[in-house]
Scaffold this motif. Structure first.
Motif, PDB file in Angstrom:
ATOM      1  N   ALA A  33       0.833  -1.208   0.000  1.00 43.03           N
ATOM      2  CA  ALA A  33       0.000   0.000   0.000  1.00 43.03           C
ATOM      3  C   ALA A  33       0.863   1.252   0.000  1.00 43.03           C
ATOM      4  N   LEU A  34       1.944   1.236   0.755  1.00 44.71           N
ATOM      5  CA  LEU A  34       2.845   2.389   0.774  1.00 44.71           C
ATOM      6  C   LEU A  34       3.441   2.644  -0.604  1.00 44.71           C
ATOM      7  N   ARG A  35       3.784   1.586  -1.298  1.00 42.56           N
ATOM      8  CA  ARG A  35       4.332   1.746  -2.653  1.00 42.56           C
ATOM      9  C   ARG A  35       3.268   2.149  -3.656  1.00 42.56           C
ATOM     10  N   ARG A  36       2.115   1.516  -3.579  1.00 46.61           N
ATOM     11  CA  ARG A  36       1.068   1.762  -4.572  1.00 46.61           C
ATOM     12  C   ARG A  36       0.563   3.199  -4.522  1.00 46.61           C
ATOM     13  N   TYR A  37       0.356   3.710  -3.301  1.00 46.60           N
ATOM     14  CA  TYR A  37      -0.187   5.053  -3.152  1.00 46.60           C
ATOM     15  C   TYR A  37       0.888   6.098  -2.897  1.00 46.60           C
ATOM     16  N   VAL A  39       2.856   6.688  -0.373  1.00 49.40           N
ATOM     17  CA  VAL A  39       2.791   7.306   0.949  1.00 49.40           C
ATOM     18  C   VAL A  39       4.218   7.362   1.470  1.00 49.40           C
ATOM     19  N   ALA A  40       4.734   8.563   1.657  1.00 50.94           N
ATOM     20  CA  ALA A  40       6.134   8.717   2.040  1.00 50.94           C
ATOM     21  C   ALA A  40       6.351   8.420   3.523  1.00 50.94           C
ATOM     22  N   ARG A  41       5.410   8.792   4.359  1.00 55.13           N
ATOM     23  CA  ARG A  41       5.576   8.598   5.793  1.00 55.13           C
ATOM     24  C   ARG A  41       4.724   7.437   6.267  1.00 55.13           C
ATOM     25  N   ARG A  42       5.360   6.493   6.910  1.00 54.08           N
ATOM     26  CA  ARG A  42       4.666   5.317   7.427  1.00 54.08           C
ATOM     27  C   ARG A  42       3.676   5.703   8.525  1.00 54.08           C
ATOM     28  N   GLU A  43       3.937   6.815   9.208  1.00 55.90           N
ATOM     29  CA  GLU A  43       3.033   7.270  10.272  1.00 55.90           C
ATOM     30  C   GLU A  43       1.669   7.643   9.697  1.00 55.90           C
ATOM     31  N   ASP A  44       1.663   8.209   8.477  1.00 57.27           N
ATOM     32  CA  ASP A  44       0.387   8.551   7.838  1.00 57.27           C
ATOM     33  C   ASP A  44      -0.448   7.297   7.603  1.00 57.27           C
ATOM     34  N   TYR A  45       0.189   6.258   7.100  1.00 55.80           N
ATOM     35  CA  TYR A  45      -0.537   5.019   6.841  1.00 55.80           C
ATOM     36  C   TYR A  45      -1.015   4.389   8.149  1.00 55.80           C
ATOM     37  N   PHE A 107      -8.685   5.770   2.637  1.00 53.82           N
ATOM     38  CA  PHE A 107      -8.082   7.058   2.971  1.00 53.82           C
ATOM     39  C   PHE A 107      -6.970   7.400   1.977  1.00 53.82           C
ATOM     40  N   CYS A 108      -6.192   6.407   1.598  1.00 52.11           N
ATOM     41  CA  CYS A 108      -5.115   6.654   0.631  1.00 52.11           C
ATOM     42  C   CYS A 108      -5.669   7.086  -0.722  1.00 52.11           C
TER      43      CYS A 108
END
Length: 185
Positions: A33-37, A39-45, A107-108
């Motif tokens: 999910a971090l790669r697909r969307y 998302v630079a910060r893991r805290e956001d996810y 959310f992403c």
């Protein structure tokens, strides 16, 4: 006996913590999910996961209320569904079963770069994140440089290029809509 690390090896391993590297990685689904969307910060996810977990718990509590509180249950469920629909996290306001399937990916998908992709203002997610970070995109009158901005359904119509953006000029030139008066702007 272990050999001494060379200079470039020390530089590569400077930020790597060998003691807790496995615990910091997260699950495979989270990394995807971090790669697909992008998302630079893991805290956001992690925050998105916590929010979706709270919404699912609230939907379960509303579902499990007894028949004595039927009027409150209907009002609270309608308010929750209306709020999630207005945010763009749910497709419709039909039932609480939709709330129980809410995930962090919802959310992403409401982040600004994902909506740039949906509006075909960018070709891929990497470019969309770059456009936002470089200040080419505005939401309403405000220039946005944070790709973690969650865009609601009401704000979605106001996503445009900034006036001074070279991308906007390129699009206008391509569509042959650029005005000579706007050359100085």
């Amino acid at each position: 006996m272990v050999r001494k690390l060379k200079y470039h090896e020390q530089k590569l391993l400077k930020r790597l913590e060998l003691v807790s590297w496995e615990a910091a990685g997260g699950s495979l689904a989270e990394v995807r999910a971090l790669r697909r969307y992008r998302v630079a910060r893991r805290e956001d996810y992690a925050r998105y996961k916590a929010l979706s977990r709270e919404v699912r718990a609230l939907a379960r509590r509303l579902r499990d209320l007894g028949p004595a509180s039927g009027a409150f249950r209907a009002r609270a469920a309608a308010a929750l569904l209306a709020k999630l629909h207005a945010m763009g996290l749910l497709g419709s306001r039909r039932s609480l079963a939709l709330c129980e399937r809410l995930s962090a990916a919802a959310f992403c998908r409401r982040r600004l770069p994902c909506l740039l992709l949906k509006l075909r203002m960018a070709q891929n997610m990497r470019d969309a994140v770059t456009f936002v970070e470089q200040g080419h995109v505005r939401v309403g009158p405000d220039v946005v440089t944070d790709p973690a901005l969650l865009v609601t359904r009401a704000m979605e119509d106001f996503i445009t290029w900034t006036d001074a953006s070279r991308l906007r000029r390129k699009v206008l030139d391509y569509n042959e809509e650029r005005d000579d008066f706007d050359l100085d702007a």
